[in-house]
Design a protein around this motif. Structure first.
Motif, PDB file in Angstrom:
ATOM      1  N   SER A  95     -11.154 -48.179  13.941  1.00  0.00           N
ATOM      2  CA  SER A  95     -10.211 -47.932  12.840  1.00  0.00           C
ATOM      3  C   SER A  95     -10.612 -48.711  11.600  1.00  0.00           C
ATOM      4  O   SER A  95     -10.598 -48.184  10.481  1.00  0.00           O
ATOM      5  N   VAL A  96     -10.988 -49.975  11.803  1.00  0.00           N
ATOM      6  CA  VAL A  96     -11.386 -50.822  10.668  1.00  0.00           C
ATOM      7  C   VAL A  96     -12.644 -50.281  10.019  1.00  0.00           C
ATOM      8  O   VAL A  96     -12.731 -50.163   8.787  1.00  0.00           O
ATOM      9  N   ILE A  97     -13.638 -49.925  10.825  1.00  0.00           N
ATOM     10  CA  ILE A  97     -14.914 -49.446  10.299  1.00  0.00           C
ATOM     11  C   ILE A  97     -14.736 -48.121   9.562  1.00  0.00           C
ATOM     12  O   ILE A  97     -15.270 -47.936   8.450  1.00  0.00           O
ATOM     13  N   GLU A  98     -13.972 -47.202  10.125  1.00  0.00           N
ATOM     14  CA  GLU A  98     -13.774 -45.898   9.472  1.00  0.00           C
ATOM     15  C   GLU A  98     -13.032 -46.068   8.140  1.00  0.00           C
ATOM     16  O   GLU A  98     -13.337 -45.374   7.162  1.00  0.00           O
ATOM     17  N   TYR A  99     -12.074 -46.988   8.110  1.00  0.00           N
ATOM     18  CA  TYR A  99     -11.353 -47.236   6.860  1.00  0.00           C
ATOM     19  C   TYR A  99     -12.304 -47.765   5.788  1.00  0.00           C
ATOM     20  O   TYR A  99     -12.302 -47.307   4.641  1.00  0.00           O
ATOM     21  N   GLU A 100     -13.139 -48.733   6.161  1.00  0.00           N
ATOM     22  CA  GLU A 100     -14.066 -49.318   5.190  1.00  0.00           C
ATOM     23  C   GLU A 100     -15.118 -48.309   4.743  1.00  0.00           C
ATOM     24  O   GLU A 100     -15.535 -48.307   3.576  1.00  0.00           O
ATOM     25  N   GLN A 101     -15.536 -47.446   5.670  1.00  0.00           N
ATOM     26  CA  GLN A 101     -16.504 -46.412   5.291  1.00  0.00           C
ATOM     27  C   GLN A 101     -15.904 -45.464   4.255  1.00  0.00           C
ATOM     28  O   GLN A 101     -16.564 -45.086   3.279  1.00  0.00           O
ATOM     29  N   LYS A 102     -14.658 -45.078   4.457  1.00  0.00           N
ATOM     30  CA  LYS A 102     -13.991 -44.202   3.500  1.00  0.00           C
ATOM     31  C   LYS A 102     -13.795 -44.911   2.162  1.00  0.00           C
ATOM     32  O   LYS A 102     -13.918 -44.311   1.092  1.00  0.00           O
ATOM     33  N   ARG A 103     -13.485 -46.214   2.221  1.00  0.00           N
ATOM     34  CA  ARG A 103     -13.298 -46.969   0.983  1.00  0.00           C
ATOM     35  C   ARG A 103     -14.598 -47.057   0.193  1.00  0.00           C
ATOM     36  O   ARG A 103     -14.614 -46.936  -1.024  1.00  0.00           O
ATOM     37  N   GLN A 104     -15.709 -47.216   0.906  1.00  0.00           N
ATOM     38  CA  GLN A 104     -17.011 -47.294   0.246  1.00  0.00           C
ATOM     39  C   GLN A 104     -17.402 -45.958  -0.371  1.00  0.00           C
ATOM     40  O   GLN A 104     -17.958 -45.897  -1.465  1.00  0.00           O
ATOM     41  N   ASN A 105     -17.110 -44.883   0.343  1.00  0.00           N
ATOM     42  CA  ASN A 105     -17.523 -43.539  -0.098  1.00  0.00           C
ATOM     43  C   ASN A 105     -16.464 -42.838  -0.934  1.00  0.00           C
ATOM     44  O   ASN A 105     -16.728 -41.767  -1.497  1.00  0.00           O
ATOM     45  N   GLN A 106     -15.248 -43.425  -0.964  1.00  0.00           N
ATOM     46  CA  GLN A 106     -14.135 -42.814  -1.704  1.00  0.00           C
ATOM     47  C   GLN A 106     -13.878 -41.376  -1.257  1.00  0.00           C
ATOM     48  O   GLN A 106     -13.575 -40.494  -2.065  1.00  0.00           O
ATOM     49  N   VAL A 107     -13.996 -41.137   0.056  1.00  0.00           N
ATOM     50  CA  VAL A 107     -13.739 -39.814   0.612  1.00  0.00           C
ATOM     51  C   VAL A 107     -12.509 -39.906   1.517  1.00  0.00           C
ATOM     52  O   VAL A 107     -12.485 -40.685   2.472  1.00  0.00           O
ATOM     53  N   ASN A 108     -11.471 -39.078   1.207  1.00  0.00           N
ATOM     54  CA  ASN A 108     -10.218 -39.098   1.967  1.00  0.00           C
ATOM     55  C   ASN A 108      -9.695 -40.534   2.131  1.00  0.00           C
ATOM     56  O   ASN A 108      -9.229 -40.933   3.204  1.00  0.00           O
ATOM     57  N   PHE A 109      -9.764 -41.281   1.053  1.00  0.00           N
ATOM     58  CA  PHE A 109      -9.451 -42.707   1.128  1.00  0.00           C
ATOM     59  C   PHE A 109      -8.029 -42.986   0.662  1.00  0.00           C
ATOM     60  O   PHE A 109      -7.593 -42.515  -0.375  1.00  0.00           O
ATOM     61  N   GLU A 110      -7.285 -43.759   1.480  1.00  0.00           N
ATOM     62  CA  GLU A 110      -5.945 -44.210   1.110  1.00  0.00           C
ATOM     63  C   GLU A 110      -6.036 -45.694   0.785  1.00  0.00           C
ATOM     64  O   GLU A 110      -6.236 -46.521   1.680  1.00  0.00           O
ATOM     65  N   SER A 111      -5.898 -46.031  -0.451  1.00  0.00           N
ATOM     66  CA  SER A 111      -6.049 -47.432  -0.848  1.00  0.00           C
ATOM     67  C   SER A 111      -4.857 -48.268  -0.390  1.00  0.00           C
ATOM     68  O   SER A 111      -3.792 -47.747  -0.069  1.00  0.00           O
ATOM     69  N   GLY A 112      -5.079 -49.572  -0.368  1.00  0.00           N
ATOM     70  CA  GLY A 112      -3.987 -50.487  -0.071  1.00  0.00           C
ATOM     71  C   GLY A 112      -3.682 -50.685   1.409  1.00  0.00           C
ATOM     72  O   GLY A 112      -2.635 -51.256   1.750  1.00  0.00           O
ATOM     73  N   ARG A 113      -4.577 -50.246   2.291  1.00  0.00           N
ATOM     74  CA  ARG A 113      -4.291 -50.375   3.724  1.00  0.00           C
ATOM     75  C   ARG A 113      -5.047 -51.540   4.364  1.00  0.00           C
ATOM     76  O   ARG A 113      -5.064 -51.671   5.582  1.00  0.00           O
ATOM     77  N   GLU A 114      -5.640 -52.393   3.513  1.00  0.00           N
ATOM     78  CA  GLU A 114      -6.398 -53.517   4.052  1.00  0.00           C
ATOM     79  C   GLU A 114      -5.521 -54.423   4.923  1.00  0.00           C
ATOM     80  O   GLU A 114      -5.937 -54.872   5.994  1.00  0.00           O
ATOM     81  N   LYS A 115      -4.308 -54.698   4.474  1.00  0.00           N
ATOM     82  CA  LYS A 115      -3.393 -55.555   5.240  1.00  0.00           C
ATOM     83  C   LYS A 115      -3.059 -54.915   6.585  1.00  0.00           C
ATOM     84  O   LYS A 115      -2.990 -55.596   7.620  1.00  0.00           O
ATOM     85  N   GLU A 116      -2.901 -53.605   6.583  1.00  0.00           N
ATOM     86  CA  GLU A 116      -2.616 -52.897   7.846  1.00  0.00           C
ATOM     87  C   GLU A 116      -3.790 -53.030   8.808  1.00  0.00           C
ATOM     88  O   GLU A 116      -3.604 -53.282  10.004  1.00  0.00           O
ATOM     89  N   MET A 117      -5.023 -52.875   8.293  1.00  0.00           N
ATOM     90  CA  MET A 117      -6.206 -53.017   9.142  1.00  0.00           C
ATOM     91  C   MET A 117      -6.303 -54.437   9.698  1.00  0.00           C
ATOM     92  O   MET A 117      -6.627 -54.647  10.865  1.00  0.00           O
ATOM     93  N   GLU A 118      -6.001 -55.396   8.836  1.00  0.00           N
ATOM     94  CA  GLU A 118      -6.062 -56.793   9.266  1.00  0.00           C
ATOM     95  C   GLU A 118      -5.012 -57.077  10.341  1.00  0.00           C
ATOM     96  O   GLU A 118      -5.282 -57.800  11.303  1.00  0.00           O
ATOM     97  N   ASP A 119      -3.832 -56.485  10.184  1.00  0.00           N
ATOM     98  CA  ASP A 119      -2.775 -56.679  11.185  1.00  0.00           C
ATOM     99  C   ASP A 119      -3.161 -56.074  12.530  1.00  0.00           C
ATOM    100  O   ASP A 119      -2.878 -56.659  13.592  1.00  0.00           O
ATOM    101  N   ILE A 120      -3.808 -54.919  12.498  1.00  0.00           N
ATOM    102  CA  ILE A 120      -4.246 -54.272  13.743  1.00  0.00           C
ATOM    103  C   ILE A 120      -5.237 -55.175  14.473  1.00  0.00           C
ATOM    104  O   ILE A 120      -5.129 -55.403  15.686  1.00  0.00           O
ATOM    105  N   LEU A 121      -6.189 -55.703  13.715  1.00  0.00           N
ATOM    106  CA  LEU A 121      -7.191 -56.580  14.321  1.00  0.00           C
ATOM    107  C   LEU A 121      -6.560 -57.910  14.752  1.00  0.00           C
ATOM    108  O   LEU A 121      -6.927 -58.483  15.786  1.00  0.00           O
ATOM    109  N   TYR A 122      -5.589 -58.389  13.979  1.00  0.00           N
ATOM    110  CA  TYR A 122      -4.899 -59.638  14.307  1.00  0.00           C
ATOM    111  C   TYR A 122      -4.235 -59.540  15.679  1.00  0.00           C
ATOM    112  O   TYR A 122      -4.362 -60.459  16.506  1.00  0.00           O
TER     113      TYR A 122
END
Length: 433
Positions: A95-122
């Motif tokens: 989930s974290v990797i796919e989110y970052e890949q989308k953020r890098q490529n700006q494809v189907n990207f939902e901004s502002g979900r970094e905290k959510e990704m961090e919480d999942i990993l936490y």
């Protein structure tokens, strides 16, 4: 599809394991690829027909099969040998990797979900952060590639192991899988910062983790990309099995930078482990008795038995000298008589005659040892349901070694933990299971 991998995987399986899968597949010929082969008791993970066929046919292994191997074998191996190891669910890192890949490529990207990704990993990281080795399998999204990220407090670093490293001429910025590892480490560093700055609820677990981070200076660890870890054949799809191999080898050697051999045999090992999950002899609740005997001379010898639970962990074992023997069958039978005092559900023997005689328990036994067989069957019946199976001698070297020692003893001995004389053999037997 890698034809060499298919050939090696199937042909290197033990005959009984081949027979197991042939029988199961023959019983499910018309079912779809999602036909369930095995599912955990809590229903959190399982194996399908497609998962098995992919392993056998040399195709990409599914995250389901890799997860089952980690949950049902590697975690139990770590517990059995008191290895301080923690494991992160690979779907979390995906989930974290796919989110970052989308953020890098700006494809189907939902901004502002970094905290959510961090919480999942936490949530995944907190229960295991204080382990000496934290294994983080990386599933690299659409590339279907797997690598391993390790928080290595023994060697004080984040360590990334990739079985298909790019050519040396490729710059670090184009090392796609290492870049994904950097994303995950970035989030882990963010989690550590929150813990150190007390930005999360300071539960007992979090307090312990905070002390651990400070004591081990984990927030100062660098990410190292292994340049020497074993590499898969470039035409194979063995990244998943290699990732499991890395975990297994690091657990047993704790030298993450010194792996020199490959994981080409991991598909075979996965199938051996999975066979036991759905094999009646290993799925039955209760105890499995493995026993052996050793005839030294015509009249003297030694017996031993090893009792394992349904997870193949040693529960008890015993051994002692034997005298007035008339045959090897006699010695094996006496060993069996000792083992049934522990009320096993399954008895495995490498003596075909003993198995044949016990299978014919409802028939009159006129053999020389007939009365002993009858008494044993009555004793076993009192303990409830039981089953006798044949097992090759190689399956339980620990019991054979114990019997060899018992030949020179003066009395019987019983243990409820692993005795020193068979610790190495028990470890080897466990790896075979």
């Amino acid at each position: 599809m890698h034809l060499i991998s298919i050939y090696n995987t199937w042909n290197n399986l033990d005959d009984n394991v081949k027979k197991h899968y042939k029988n199961w597949l023959e019983l499910h010929p018309d079912k779809g690829k999602d036909e369930q082969y095995w599912q955990s008791t809590e229903g959190l993970h399982g194996l399908s027909k497609d998962d098995l066929k992919r392993i056998i046919e040399g195709k990409y292994t599914t995250s389901s099969s890799l997860t089952v191997y980690i949950e049902e074998h590697l975690k139990k191996q770590a517990n059995a040998f008191l290895i301080s190891a923690g494991f992160i669910d690979m779907e979390v890192t995906r989930s974290v990797i796919e989110y970052e890949q989308k953020r890098q490529n700006q494809v189907n990207f939902e901004s502002g979900r970094e905290k959510e990704m961090e919480d999942i990993l936490y949530q995944a990281l907190m229960p295991v952060f204080c382990k000496s080795l934290v294994f983080i399998p990386l599933h690299h999204g659409d590339s279907s590639h797997y690598t391993l990220l390790l928080i290595d407090t023994i060697n004080s670093c984040f360590y990334h192991m990739n079985s298909m490293r790019p050519e040396e001429t490729i710059s670090e910025s184009h090392n796609f899988h290492f870049e994904n590892a950097k994303f995950v480490v970035k989030y882990i560093n963010g989690i550590m910062e929150r813990v150190l700055e007390r930005e999360v609820e300071m539960t007992d677990m979090v307090k312990e983790t905070r002390r651990w981070i400070l004591d081990k200076k984990i927030n100062g660890y660098e990410l190292v990309d292994s340049v020497s870890c074993p590499q898969q054949d470039k035409t194979s799809t063995d990244c998943g099995p290699f990732m499991l191999y890395f975990i297994e080898e690091v657990m047993t050697s704790t030298e993450s930078s010194k792996l020199t051999k490959g994981g080409e045999d991991m598909r075979r090992k996965m199938l051996h482990v999975f066979a036991h999950l759905n094999d009646e002899a290993y799925a039955l609740m209760g105890q499995c008795a493995f026993f052996c005997s050793r005839l030294v001379e015509s009249l003297k010898g030694g017996f031993s038995f090893v009792i394992r639970d349904s997870l193949c962990t040693l529960v008890a074992c015993g051994a002692g000298p034997l005298a007035s023997l008339i045959s090897a069958e006699h010695a094996e039978l006496l060993a069996c008589c000792k083992a049934v005092d522990f009320h096993p559900s399954i008895i495995e023997t490498d003596a075909m005659e003993v198995k044949r005689q016990l299978d014919a328990a409802n028939m009159p036994n006129t053999s020389t040892l007939g009365r002993m067989y009858e008494d044993l069957c009555e004793k076993m019946a009192e303990g409830g349901t039981w089953k006798v199976t044949y097992a090759n001698r190689r399956i339980n070297t620990a019991a054979h070694l114990l019997a060899a020692h018992a030949c020179s003893w003066e009395q019987e001995k019983f243990y409820f933990s692993v005795p020193d004389i068979i610790q190495a053999a028990i470890a080897a037997d466990y790896c075979r299971f």
